[in-house]
Design a protein around this motif. Sequence first.
Motif, short mmCIF file in Angstrom:
data_model
loop_
_atom_site.label_atom_id
_atom_site.label_comp_id
_atom_site.label_asym_id
_atom_site.label_seq_id
_atom_site.Cartn_x
_atom_site.Cartn_y
_atom_site.Cartn_z
N ILE A 1 11.82 52.91 -25.60
CA ILE A 1 13.01 52.02 -25.72
C ILE A 1 12.64 50.69 -26.20
CG2 ILE A 1 14.92 50.79 -24.56
CD1 ILE A 1 14.97 53.17 -22.73
N ILE A 2 12.57 50.27 -27.44
CA ILE A 2 12.23 49.05 -28.05
C ILE A 2 12.93 47.96 -27.95
CG2 ILE A 2 10.68 50.52 -29.69
CD1 ILE A 2 12.88 49.99 -31.70
N LYS A 3 14.30 48.21 -27.57
CA LYS A 3 15.21 47.16 -27.48
C LYS A 3 16.00 47.56 -26.01
CE LYS A 3 17.72 43.23 -27.99
NZ LYS A 3 17.14 42.02 -27.80
N GLN A 4 15.76 47.07 -24.91
CA GLN A 4 16.39 47.45 -23.78
C GLN A 4 17.57 46.44 -23.24
OE1 GLN A 4 13.46 46.76 -20.28
NE2 GLN A 4 11.97 48.33 -21.44
N PRO A 5 18.54 46.85 -22.67
CA PRO A 5 19.56 46.40 -22.21
C PRO A 5 19.12 45.06 -21.28
CG PRO A 5 19.54 48.35 -20.98
CD PRO A 5 18.48 48.43 -22.26
N GLU A 6 20.03 44.02 -21.14
CA GLU A 6 19.89 42.75 -20.88
C GLU A 6 20.86 42.65 -19.70
OE1 GLU A 6 19.35 40.10 -23.61
OE2 GLU A 6 17.20 40.72 -24.29
N TYR A 7 20.40 41.84 -18.72
CA TYR A 7 21.27 41.27 -17.54
C TYR A 7 22.37 40.57 -18.23
CZ TYR A 7 22.66 38.65 -13.50
OH TYR A 7 23.26 38.00 -12.74
N ALA A 8 23.77 40.87 -17.62
CA ALA A 8 24.62 40.23 -18.25
C ALA A 8 25.34 39.45 -17.27
CB ALA A 8 25.47 41.14 -19.26
N VAL A 9 26.23 38.30 -17.24
CA VAL A 9 27.05 37.92 -16.27
C VAL A 9 28.34 37.70 -17.35
CG1 VAL A 9 27.86 36.02 -14.76
CG2 VAL A 9 25.11 37.11 -14.92
N VAL A 10 29.29 38.17 -17.11
CA VAL A 10 30.68 37.97 -17.94
C VAL A 10 31.89 37.96 -17.13
CG1 VAL A 10 29.83 39.49 -19.78
CG2 VAL A 10 31.08 40.60 -17.71
N GLN A 11 32.93 37.01 -17.53
CA GLN A 11 34.22 36.95 -16.91
C GLN A 11 34.97 38.15 -17.09
OE1 GLN A 11 35.70 33.13 -17.71
NE2 GLN A 11 37.36 33.36 -16.10
N ARG A 12 35.80 38.18 -15.73
CA ARG A 12 36.62 39.47 -15.85
C ARG A 12 37.66 39.20 -17.00
NH1 ARG A 12 40.33 38.56 -11.17
NH2 ARG A 12 38.48 39.14 -9.78
N GLY A 13 37.93 40.36 -17.83
CA GLY A 13 38.73 40.51 -19.05
C GLY A 13 38.23 40.24 -20.12
N SER A 14 36.73 39.81 -20.10
CA SER A 14 35.90 39.79 -21.27
C SER A 14 35.39 40.92 -21.77
CB SER A 14 35.11 38.66 -21.42
OG SER A 14 34.13 38.94 -20.23
N LYS A 15 34.72 40.80 -22.80
CA LYS A 15 33.83 42.11 -23.51
C LYS A 15 32.43 41.98 -23.15
CE LYS A 15 33.44 42.62 -27.83
NZ LYS A 15 33.60 42.90 -29.41
N VAL A 16 31.61 42.95 -23.06
CA VAL A 16 30.07 42.84 -22.88
C VAL A 16 29.79 44.19 -23.59
CG1 VAL A 16 30.14 44.41 -20.84
CG2 VAL A 16 28.14 42.67 -21.17
N SER A 17 28.35 43.93 -24.16
CA SER A 17 27.70 44.93 -24.87
C SER A 17 26.32 44.77 -24.40
CB SER A 17 27.69 44.40 -26.28
OG SER A 17 26.93 45.53 -27.26
N PHE A 18 25.98 46.25 -24.29
CA PHE A 18 24.40 46.50 -23.83
C PHE A 18 23.78 47.26 -25.04
CE2 PHE A 18 26.68 46.29 -19.55
CZ PHE A 18 25.84 45.54 -18.94
N GLU A 19 22.73 46.78 -25.39
CA GLU A 19 21.82 47.62 -26.63
C GLU A 19 20.82 48.32 -25.91
OE1 GLU A 19 20.13 45.82 -30.77
OE2 GLU A 19 20.43 44.42 -29.25
#
Length: 1186
Positions: A542-560
């Motif tokens: 895996i050359i690009k790992q997903p990263e820790y994310a802090v998001v607010q409720r109702g928003s959008k998040v993307s893991f790579e």
Amino acid sequence: MQLKIMPKKKHFSAGRVPLILFLCQMISALDVPLDLVQPPTITQQSPKDYIIDPRENIVIQCEAKGKPPPSFSWTRNGTHFDIDKDPLVTMKPGSGTLIINIMSEGKAETYEGVYQCTARNERGAAISNNIVVRPSRSPLWTKERLEPITLHNGQSLVLPCRPPIGLPPAIIFWMDNSFQRLPQSERVSQGLNGDLYFSNVLPEDTREDYICYARFNHTQTIQQKQPISLKVISVDELNDTIAANLSDTEFYGAKPGKERPPTFLTPQGTESRKEELRGNVLSLECIAEGLPTPIIYWIKEDGTLPVNRTFYQNFKKTLQITQVSEADSGNYQCIAKNTLGAVHHTISVTVKAAPYWISAPQNLVLSPGENGTLICRANGNPKPRIGWLTNGVPVEIAPDDPSRKIDGDTIIFSNVQERSSAVYQCNASNEYGYLLANAFVNVLAEPPRILTSANILYQVIANRPALLDCAFFGSPLPTIEWFKGTKGSALHEDIYVLHDNGTLEIPVAQKDSTGTYTCVARNKLGMAKNEVHLEIKDPTRIIKQPEYAVVQRGSKVSFECKVKHDDTLIPTIMWLKDNGELPNDERFSIGKDHLVVTDVSDDDGGMYTCAANTTLDSVSASAVLRVVDVPNPPFDLELTNQLDKGVQLTWTPGDDNNSPITKFIIEYEDAMHEAGIWHHQAEVSGTQTTAQLTLSPYVNYSFRVMAENSIGRSVPSEASEQYLTKAAEPDQNPTAVEGLGTEPDNLVITWKPLNGFESNGPGLQYKVSWRQKDGDDEWTSVVVANVSKYIVSGTPTFVPYLIKVQALNDVGFAPEPAAVMGHSGEDLPMVAPGNVRVNVVNSTLAEVHWDPVPLKSVRGHLQGYRIYYWKAQSSSKRNRRHIEKKILTFQGNKTHGMLPGLQPYSHYVLNVRVVNGKGEGPASTDRGFHTPEGVPSAPSSLKIVNPTLDSLTLEWDPPSHPNGVLTEYTLRYQPINSTHELGPLVDLKIPANKTRWTLNHLNFSTRYKFYFYAQTSVGSGSQITEEAITTVDEGKLAMASRQVDIATQGWFIGLMCAVALLILILLIVCFIRRNKGGKYPVKEKEDAHADPEIQPMKEDDGTFGEYSDAEDHKPLKKGSRTPSDRTVKKEDSDDSLVDYGEGVNGQFNEDGSFIGQYSGKKEKEPAEGNESSEAPSPVNAMNSFV
């Protein structure tokens, strides 16, 4: 050197433990192939303690292998079990498994007993464990009469369950009539024996359906006890009759419920003992009663509790230690504590052990004449006894074998022969159990054989171990050799590892490990070989790992998640949430390299894992998603400790939504005075849930609380109940009290009234008091309604007064207010300033002095002095203007001031007046003064008319502001050639009474630049500039016409065409460059040759100013030879006092200097006329000065 297998053990590093486990499993491949003669081996049997379901047929398993196939027999309770005599018992064909048919007839209890299976062939006999067969039992509760229980609040209680003894033991739980489990807590819990313990009873424990249930899993049945009724009452209701009834029952409780220190309900006393077997779960229990409810703690007196094996159950009343060993023996102490004391109980734990293997005997395959050993080693507490059997018969009474020698736990074989083949049993036993193991000795003479399939393809990931199998058999034991490639190159031990079971290990497989490998097995009876193939693949990464994310409720998040893999392997990408499947939700979308979650909710928080799997390897990477939001609002607001001016507010925080609450904001609403409006009350730390609030009297309070974290502030909580505080006298007086008359004979007293919140009670009024400051009069007072102004009439003019305004309501007065000073109304000043003097500083500045008026004559607040001044008449009498008065005000008690911006060579008149809040006083006597001469302004216009071959005529208008008597004009001029270079400068003086002048003896067709300015006795004024061109010489034009005959020649025409084409190209290039913003070249030349001697002087300070391109460089209009209509005008410039002070009323300091920074402004002199911004025509350029 070739690698050879020797019958010895290999040693591995700790890092290779998982590989060792794999290889240990592979050793079983060394078993004798089933096509060869061998003694029986038990492969499957029923458990030692075999509990059966009496409703189903009994199946007692016994499976074995051997060559020839073994025959089976059974014993029951130590004697032969003849299955042929019992029609209900059959043996499974090809097997020793017994099937007892009790479904049609018979009872399970009939076949209860100890069974043992024997498998026998010509090479020996193997036996099974002793299998104890018992049918399961689920008996009913015995009938019993349960009396209702009545207890006082706070007493302890034990409700016994005492389930019937079943096989296996039942699982106990308490429920009600609705089959709902009864809630348990630190106060109420179930013991290991099934009884229900109450540390103290509460009224809510009252119910009629305490039911103990026993579940027998083996038969899938549940039995229930009769319901128990419990009533908890106060001590007053507990009469002697009930007490007598309670004493007759088996239920018991503590003395009536006062607070008391803990005592143990179980176990009894201060000490007890517990014995447990090795490998089991040790469970220790302490349940205490007391009021308040005790808390249980556990310690080990002579050591610490094992960290990874210690668990607490039943609200820490039960201590459990898993996989218990002899080291866990010792004294364990439980401590029960409450606020009134503590009690201890010590449990002495002894760990015993049924036999367990240290080294179980293994099958032994020998060739005739070889030696070998069988070893049987076991341990236990107490230490087990070791006994040997051969073919199921104790070795002491078995036929003698000269090749066998028994030495305790070891049998030594030497020079074995085929008749030495047999099955040996090792039995290790103590009082807690036994172990039985079968191991055969099989004497064979067999050449090597390879058991692994040929041409197997192994695919391995690079940099990982590669294991190539070569399962073999032979007797004597063959040696194994490995070769790589068709040329038979030997494999060296420094790179490869060869295991006892024939497996070749490549510890770190590389790309060059790819190839064909050959395994060769040899003994004295022959040789066998086998080929396998190995391919090495690139690892999946895996050359690009997903990263820790802090998001607010109702928003959008993307893991790579980007994966790199071997080209021949196809990976499967999976996304997991908390190690499980993703929710089946359209908000989750998976792309090629991304996982996108839209409209994130709280449930979406957790660990997201990207897993990439191929047929050979798998990799994964995880990242945590933390969903945050503003906190949920607090709830359950409660008001306690209600006082006249204070209350305690308590609330329960809402969910912090994964972002810690930093503070709580408390607001209040006054429903009586400002309903619907919320005000800030207090802020407290985010760790508090209580606030002591200070309140005002006579306010109908409601409170609400908001929580705040790093994301933002929650919505407000629901409003609390209303709380009306008692009325009280005001605790403050009105603010902003002022006394200021609006007329000469009144005093207007104003104040900022209290609002309803500040009134502290009904009937808000104000007591207004006043008296003259400098007199001995008594205070005059009046009580007014809730207003903000009171007018006192008939006062002397501008007299200081002391004023007080005090608040009062129906309860009483506010504290005595402090007096403030005010004044009655002002009137116009009565006296004009005297002794006005003027000192002329220079041509534009004068200083005025005056004597101040007496303060009493001011009749008001002295605001300052105001100077009116105006220009009466110019000394030259040529520039008369309408009289316009200007005003300057000097604040405070000033006695002088400066008048700037005066017109030079002018006569001014001024007067001075004193100013108060009412207005101006009378003016002083007018005082006149003269300003001296200054330098003139630039001539109003300059135009050049009547150009001839060698002359130009200049016409001009005098300066609009001569600022004195003009003495003369100065004219300077110089030629400009075709390259825009300036020629020599000519200086010419012209009398002041002239407005026209002709210059003769000029060069024809030449451009000239003129600089023109006026002078007074003080100096030179600003200059005005202009340019003009003399006319073309007509004689030269005629000569050009007589040369037409030359121009008609062919060679001359061709030359001129070439020249014209070149000029056209140059003109096009110049035109393009000019349109791109190039600088007009004439301007550059003029900038370079400006004459410093003719620079204008600034009018205000006489210093030299800057040369202005905008007004001096004006090219002639395209195609114009005679600029007869060019006119340059200079607009009038009057000094404006707006630059010096407050609008028309400028502000000055005491010495007359300006308040604020003086900013000089340079005047631009815009030109008027028919000038053009176009470039000169080529004809003019060619005829210009050379």
